[in-house]
Design a protein around this motif. Sequence first.
Motif, short mmCIF file in Angstrom:
data_model
loop_
_atom_site.label_atom_id
_atom_site.label_comp_id
_atom_site.label_asym_id
_atom_site.label_seq_id
_atom_site.Cartn_x
_atom_site.Cartn_y
_atom_site.Cartn_z
N TRP A 1 -4.09 13.48 -4.62
CA TRP A 1 -3.78 12.08 -4.95
C TRP A 1 -3.42 11.29 -3.71
O TRP A 1 -3.76 10.10 -3.60
N TYR B 1 -2.64 12.23 -9.78
CA TYR B 1 -1.23 12.62 -9.69
C TYR B 1 -0.69 13.01 -11.07
O TYR B 1 -0.02 14.06 -11.21
N ILE C 1 3.56 5.84 -9.15
CA ILE C 1 3.64 7.25 -8.76
C ILE C 1 5.06 7.61 -8.33
O ILE C 1 5.61 8.64 -8.75
#
Length: 261
Positions: free
Chosen positions: A131, A161, A249
Motif C-alpha cells: 500500500w 491497506y 489509512i
Amino acid sequence: MSQEDFEKKVIICQDPDCKNEFTVYEGIRNGLKAEDTIVPNPFLASDMFIQPIEIKIGYSIFVELPKTIQKAYQINVHPLGDFIAGATEISPSGFRIITSVADNGPVDLFGSNSLVLVRIHAKTEDYAEPWLHLLSHAYEHYQSGDYLTSILLSEISFETYIDKTLSDAYQQIGLDSDSISRFITACEMPSKVNPLMNNLFGIKMSSFSSWSDWEKKVLKWRNNIAHGNKTSATKDEAKLAYETVVDSIFYFIEFIDKKQK
C-alpha cells in the motif's frame, strides 16, 4: 525518527524558530502530504547523495548514477568557482554536467580545471508494504499532473491497506488463507471499512471526518475511472483523493496501534 520518538505522545520540532508540537502520526501524515518546492518530498526521494566532481570549464562530462538509484527526482549542480554549471540529458543511467564561463567572467578560466558539488535527491528502493508502494506512485502521478491515475492509485492503496489489515487479523484468529481470500474478495469496501473493521478492531470509517469525502467522492471516482465513465480529473480532485486516503489509512493505523499497546 528514532524509536524513542515513536514512544512519545507529543514530539516538539527541534527547529528553534518552529517548536511546533505534534504526535508521531500527525507528523507522518503531514510529511506524506507536504508539497515542498525546494526539495522533493522524501516519501518519493528517500535518499540524498552529495559528491564533488572534477570538471573542465567550458566542456561537458557525463556522470553515471549509482546502481542503487532507481530514479533521480532532482539533481543540483553547484559550481565551486566563478563559472556556470548545470545538469542536462538526465536518464536512468546518468546525466551530463555542462559548464561555461560566467557572463562578464574571466575568459582565461576557459579550459581550466575546477570542481562542482552535485546533490542528487533519489529513490533507492521500493517500499516493502504494497500500500505504501502504491501510495508513493499515486503521489508521484499527482506531482506530474496525471490526476486520473493518481486518484485511481490513491484509492487502490487504501483498498490494499484494508485488505492486508483484515487478512492479517483473520489469520491471527485461525482462519485459513483460502477462506480469507474468498471472503475479502466477496465483500465491498464500505462493508470492509465499517462492520468488518469494527468487528475486529472496534473502529469504523463512518465515524471518521473523511467518511463523506471518501464514500461520495473518492470511491465513486475510482469506480467511474475503472469503468471508463470518468476520463479526466482536476488537480483539486486528485489532491482531495490522495489526502483523504492518507488521513483514512492513518486513522486506522493510529487507532489499532494504540489499541494493541
